[in-house]
Design a protein around this motif. Structure first.
Motif, PDB file in Angstrom:
ATOM      1  N   ILE A 328       0.837  -1.204   0.000  1.00  6.75           N
ATOM      2  CA  ILE A 328       0.000   0.000   0.000  1.00  6.75           C
ATOM      3  C   ILE A 328       0.869   1.249   0.000  1.00  6.75           C
ATOM      4  CG2 ILE A 328      -1.649   1.332   1.381  1.00  6.75           C
ATOM      5  CD1 ILE A 328      -2.821  -1.372   2.305  1.00  6.75           C
ATOM      6  N   LEU A 329       1.933   1.227   0.776  1.00  6.95           N
ATOM      7  CA  LEU A 329       2.848   2.368   0.837  1.00  6.95           C
ATOM      8  C   LEU A 329       3.461   2.649  -0.532  1.00  6.95           C
ATOM      9  CD1 LEU A 329       4.413   4.467   2.511  1.00  6.95           C
ATOM     10  CD2 LEU A 329       6.026   2.651   3.116  1.00  6.95           C
ATOM     11  N   ASP A 330       3.903   1.602  -1.218  1.00  9.90           N
ATOM     12  CA  ASP A 330       4.491   1.787  -2.545  1.00  9.90           C
ATOM     13  C   ASP A 330       3.465   2.352  -3.530  1.00  9.90           C
ATOM     14  OD1 ASP A 330       6.897   0.835  -1.596  1.00  9.90           O
ATOM     15  OD2 ASP A 330       6.631  -1.188  -2.406  1.00  9.90           O
ATOM     16  N   ALA A 331       2.236   1.847  -3.439  1.00  7.76           N
ATOM     17  CA  ALA A 331       1.182   2.337  -4.342  1.00  7.76           C
ATOM     18  C   ALA A 331       0.824   3.784  -4.047  1.00  7.76           C
ATOM     19  CB  ALA A 331      -0.055   1.449  -4.214  1.00  7.76           C
ATOM     20  N   VAL A 332       0.806   4.154  -2.792  1.00  9.50           N
ATOM     21  CA  VAL A 332       0.514   5.541  -2.420  1.00  9.50           C
ATOM     22  C   VAL A 332       1.634   6.464  -2.903  1.00  9.50           C
ATOM     23  CG1 VAL A 332       0.334   7.123  -0.443  1.00  9.50           C
ATOM     24  CG2 VAL A 332      -0.980   4.989  -0.467  1.00  9.50           C
ATOM     25  N   LYS A 333       2.877   6.028  -2.761  1.00 10.87           N
ATOM     26  CA  LYS A 333       4.006   6.839  -3.230  1.00 10.87           C
ATOM     27  C   LYS A 333       3.900   7.115  -4.730  1.00 10.87           C
ATOM     28  CE  LYS A 333       7.575   5.582   0.148  1.00 10.87           C
ATOM     29  NZ  LYS A 333       8.869   4.857   0.337  1.00 10.87           N
ATOM     30  N   GLU A 334       3.497   6.108  -5.493  1.00 13.73           N
ATOM     31  CA  GLU A 334       3.332   6.302  -6.934  1.00 13.73           C
ATOM     32  C   GLU A 334       2.286   7.374  -7.224  1.00 13.73           C
ATOM     33  OE1 GLU A 334       2.298   2.631  -8.729  1.00 13.73           O
ATOM     34  OE2 GLU A 334       4.244   1.677  -8.352  1.00 13.73           O
ATOM     35  N   ARG A 335       1.238   7.407  -6.395  1.00 13.04           N
ATOM     36  CA  ARG A 335       0.124   8.323  -6.659  1.00 13.04           C
ATOM     37  C   ARG A 335       0.413   9.751  -6.198  1.00 13.04           C
ATOM     38  NH1 ARG A 335      -1.487   3.353  -6.785  1.00 13.04           N
ATOM     39  NH2 ARG A 335      -3.477   2.674  -7.705  1.00 13.04           N
ATOM     40  N   VAL A 336       1.123   9.910  -5.090  1.00 13.66           N
ATOM     41  CA  VAL A 336       1.375  11.279  -4.603  1.00 13.66           C
ATOM     42  C   VAL A 336       2.582  11.907  -5.277  1.00 13.66           C
ATOM     43  CG1 VAL A 336       0.325  10.762  -2.365  1.00 13.66           C
ATOM     44  CG2 VAL A 336       2.788  10.519  -2.637  1.00 13.66           C
ATOM     45  N   GLY A 337       3.476  11.068  -5.816  1.00 12.60           N
ATOM     46  CA  GLY A 337       4.639  11.584  -6.520  1.00 12.60           C
ATOM     47  C   GLY A 337       5.791  11.905  -5.589  1.00 12.60           C
ATOM     48  N   PRO A 338       7.001  11.952  -6.141  1.00 14.17           N
ATOM     49  CA  PRO A 338       8.194  12.220  -5.314  1.00 14.17           C
ATOM     50  C   PRO A 338       8.173  13.625  -4.725  1.00 14.17           C
ATOM     51  CG  PRO A 338       8.736  12.219  -7.656  1.00 14.17           C
ATOM     52  CD  PRO A 338       7.335  11.718  -7.547  1.00 14.17           C
ATOM     53  N   GLY A 339       8.582  13.700  -3.458  1.00 12.85           N
ATOM     54  CA  GLY A 339       8.670  14.997  -2.797  1.00 12.85           C
ATOM     55  C   GLY A 339       7.364  15.520  -2.247  1.00 12.85           C
ATOM     56  N   ASN A 340       6.276  14.807  -2.469  1.00 17.88           N
ATOM     57  CA  ASN A 340       4.968  15.243  -1.960  1.00 17.88           C
ATOM     58  C   ASN A 340       4.580  14.456  -0.719  1.00 17.88           C
ATOM     59  OD1 ASN A 340       4.520  17.124  -4.084  1.00 17.88           O
ATOM     60  ND2 ASN A 340       3.962  15.409  -5.439  1.00 17.88           N
ATOM     61  N   GLY A 341       3.554  14.934  -0.052  1.00 14.28           N
ATOM     62  CA  GLY A 341       3.116  14.302   1.189  1.00 14.28           C
ATOM     63  C   GLY A 341       3.887  14.840   2.375  1.00 14.28           C
ATOM     64  N   GLY A 342       3.609  14.274   3.535  1.00 15.18           N
ATOM     65  CA  GLY A 342       4.267  14.711   4.757  1.00 15.18           C
ATOM     66  C   GLY A 342       3.269  15.193   5.791  1.00 15.18           C
ATOM     67  N   LEU A 343       3.763  15.484   6.973  1.00 14.45           N
ATOM     68  CA  LEU A 343       2.896  15.898   8.074  1.00 14.45           C
ATOM     69  C   LEU A 343       2.231  17.243   7.768  1.00 14.45           C
ATOM     70  CD1 LEU A 343       4.545  13.630   9.468  1.00 14.45           C
ATOM     71  CD2 LEU A 343       4.513  15.017  11.544  1.00 14.45           C
ATOM     72  N   LYS A 344       0.950  17.314   8.077  1.00  6.99           N
ATOM     73  CA  LYS A 344       0.202  18.557   7.898  1.00  6.99           C
ATOM     74  C   LYS A 344       0.090  19.267   9.233  1.00  6.99           C
ATOM     75  CE  LYS A 344      -2.545  16.624   4.106  1.00  6.99           C
ATOM     76  NZ  LYS A 344      -3.920  16.222   3.667  1.00  6.99           N
ATOM     77  N   GLU A 345       0.467  20.529   9.245  1.00  4.99           N
ATOM     78  CA  GLU A 345       0.513  21.284  10.499  1.00  4.99           C
ATOM     79  C   GLU A 345      -0.845  21.306  11.201  1.00  4.99           C
ATOM     80  OE1 GLU A 345       2.054  25.179   9.996  1.00  4.99           O
ATOM     81  OE2 GLU A 345       3.995  24.523   9.190  1.00  4.99           O
ATOM     82  N   GLU A 346      -1.923  21.437  10.430  1.00 12.00           N
ATOM     83  CA  GLU A 346      -3.237  21.538  11.060  1.00 12.00           C
ATOM     84  C   GLU A 346      -3.643  20.223  11.741  1.00 12.00           C
ATOM     85  OE1 GLU A 346      -3.985  20.669   6.619  1.00 12.00           O
ATOM     86  OE2 GLU A 346      -2.548  21.779   7.878  1.00 12.00           O
TER      87      GLU A 346
END
Length: 561
Positions: A328-346
């Motif tokens: 699932i992690l690998d599939a999510v990485k493919e969808r969000v793209g490199p350098g995207n994602g991460g903790l959201k301050e809110e």
């Protein structure tokens, strides 16, 4: 070679290091091989049940198979509670059960009890009907213990089969290795990844399957990639670091026992739930309420019996937690793209705000100077003086579970051993001995009530005798907490059922442990420090703290920040 020697050799080859239990009928043929084994240490518990619970604690603390042994008849029936606890929480415990000779089975000889008494409480049960079956039965046992969703295995060993002589080399055994795990289907992984990536607020719920699969790194990476608030079941507590900004503590969606304020608040906003390794057993996996309309459930479990059991999942995935999370992690990485994602301050800010408010409301209880003190203050004082990264904590049944579980910050996997499916009183004493056996460099501390200690307290002598310096904290309210609080009600238990007596620090002293009894709240911390110092010098210790009964935590459903 005898059948018994073949069993010992198989245990050695599978890496078994310890066997706890009690000598009894049918076990005599094993002693020769066990006495000469260079890799297996066998030792006595004070009760067969506790032998199983020592093996249980060892398995939880290490991830390895815990092994116990019992003789025939009453020895076997004594182990039922321990086996039931391991079965309820999916713990890999192997019980070697002595049995009367085959020719006597079914003739009601003294101490004859069929191993079928375990049939509803084990993952698999095997009977050694002839000596030639021993290698295959041992292979099946360790395959079951290590594959799929773990659980206990019982092996019935008739005495005459153990004593049967065979030519040397005729019972060759090859170890089964790490077991077999199921991988997820690609289409199910894709559906899960699509739901997660398109969710407004996906939440991650982790159960005991994540712990047994050692999938904590994958869980943490996925949570951080999608900024997913994370809650665990009681059994899985610590599999995600509870000092992490995304940790909500306990409180799986829609709600489970000891739900934190953070989980109640964030769960209301969730639109996709990824539940991994959660069996949804009531009440620690869920309290049974329905999933809200518009919320999608992705449920990963290694046991097909747990899928679609309590809830019909939108994406049910029958797979090992580690393999599924990695896919699932690998599939999510493919969808969000490199350098995207991460903790959201809110998201992080809301979790922190909820945690601060929730814990802040307990400060008066944690710092209450009234005499007698309360169990929450005892846990608070302990947490202030230990190194959480180098400590393994265990709770017991009833009040001690409520005093400790919601408020102890578990920073690493296997640093908190939570049990909940069976919740046997006194489990934590054997569990702590097993944990210390498996993790000798850690401070191992367990909390239990006086009623629980009264059931199993003699096992403290095992810790003393075996040089396993555990720390036992007995919170003594001189009775059963629920009984004491309800005995004045016409529908509650009568006082003679609720009230108990005993000075357990004196009992501990008689068993060879360091002991103190504390009545002044201000002395709780210093007494615990002295007891920890005793364990560091190699002596098992017990601190008995006199407390008043108090209800366990339970926030209202409408709690908000």
């Amino acid at each position: 070679m005898r059948g018994a020697d073949a069993i010992v050799r198989a245990l050695e080859l599978e890496g078994v290091e310890y066997i706890a239990g009690f000598q009894g009928g049918g076990l005599n043929p094993l002693w020769t091989g066990l006495r000469t084994s260079e890799t297996i240490k066998v030792f006595a518990a004070r009760n067969e049940r506790l032998g199983v619970e020592i093996a249980d604690g060892y398995a939880r603390a290490t991830g390895k198979v815990g092994v116990a042994m019992t003789g025939t008849g009453p020895g076997a029936t004594n182990t039922l509670t321990g086996i039931a606890g391991a079965f309820a929480d999916n713990i890999p415990v192997l019980l070697l059960m002595g049995q009367v000779p085959l020719a006597q089975l079914g003739k009601e000889v003294q101490q004859e009890v069929s191993a079928s008494i375990f049939d509803t409480l084990v993952k698999w049960r095997g009977t050694m009907a002839k000596v030639e079956d021993i290698p295959s039965i041992m292979r099946r046992a360790f395959t079951a213990l290590r594959s799929g969703s773990p659980g206990p295995v019982v092996l019935e060993m008739p005495q005459d089969v153990l004593m049967t002589e065979v030519p040397d080399g005729s019972l060759v055994y090859e170890p089964v290795g790490p077991g077999r795990k199921a991988a997820p289907a690609a289409d199910e992984v894709a559906k899960a990844a699509d739901l997660l990536v398109n969710a407004k607020l996906p939440v991650l719920n982790l159960g005991g399957g994540v712990l047994s699969a050692e999938a904590w790194d994958e869980a943490k990476e996925l949570a951080e990639l999608l900024s997913m608030p994370v809650a665990t079941t009681l059994v899985a507590k610590g599999v995600f670091p509870e000092d992490h900004p995304l940790s909500m503590g306990m409180g799986c969606y829609p709600r489970s026992r000891y739900a934190s304020g953070a989980s109640l608040h964030m769960n209301r906003k969730a639109d996709v739930v990824l539940a991994v390794g959660n069996s949804y057993r009531l009440p620690n996996g869920t309290d049974g309420r329905p999933i809200s309309e518009g919320v999608s459930l992705i449920h990963v479990n290694a046991d097909e019996h747990d899928l679609n059991k309590q809830y019909q999942a939108d994406v049910p995935i029958l797979a090992d937690a580690k393999l599924a999370l990695r896919a699932i992690l690998d599939a999510v990485k493919e969808r969000v793209g490199p350098g995207n994602g991460g903790l959201k301050e809110e998201v992080v800010a809301e979790i922190k705000q909820a945690k601060d408010k929730d814990l802040g409301a307990w400060e008066p209880v944690f710092n209450d100077t009234a005499t007698p003190t309360n169990g929450y203050r005892v846990v608070h004082e302990l947490a202030k003086i230990v190194d959480l990264d180098k400590t393994i904590a265990l709770h017991d049944a009833g009040g001690s579970r409520g005093y400790m579980s919601p408020f102890w910050t578990a920073t690493k996997p296997r640093s908190y051993l939570g049990m909940g499916g069976m919740a046997a009183m006194g489990w934590s004493l054997g569990g702590a001995i097993g944990a210390k056996l498996g993790q000798p460099d850690k401070l191992v501390v367990h909390l239990l009530g006086d009623a629980s200690f009264g059931m199993v307290g003699m096992e403290l002598e095992t810790a003393v005798r075996m040089g396993l310096p555990t720390l036992t904290i007995v919170v003594n309210n001189e009775g059963t907490g629920g009984g004491l609080m309800g005995m004045d009600s016409p529908t509650g238990p009568p006082p003679d059922m609720a009230k108990l007596t005993g000075n357990w620090s004196k009992v501990a002293e008689g068993l060879g442990a360091y002991s103190e009894r504390v009545e002044d709240p201000e002395e709780v911390g210093p007494a615990l420090q002295r007891a920890i110092a005793a364990t560091e010098s190699g002596q098992a210790a017990l601190v008995e703290v006199m407390i008043k009964p108090m209800a366990t935590p339970g926030l209202p459903d409408d709690w908000t920040i």
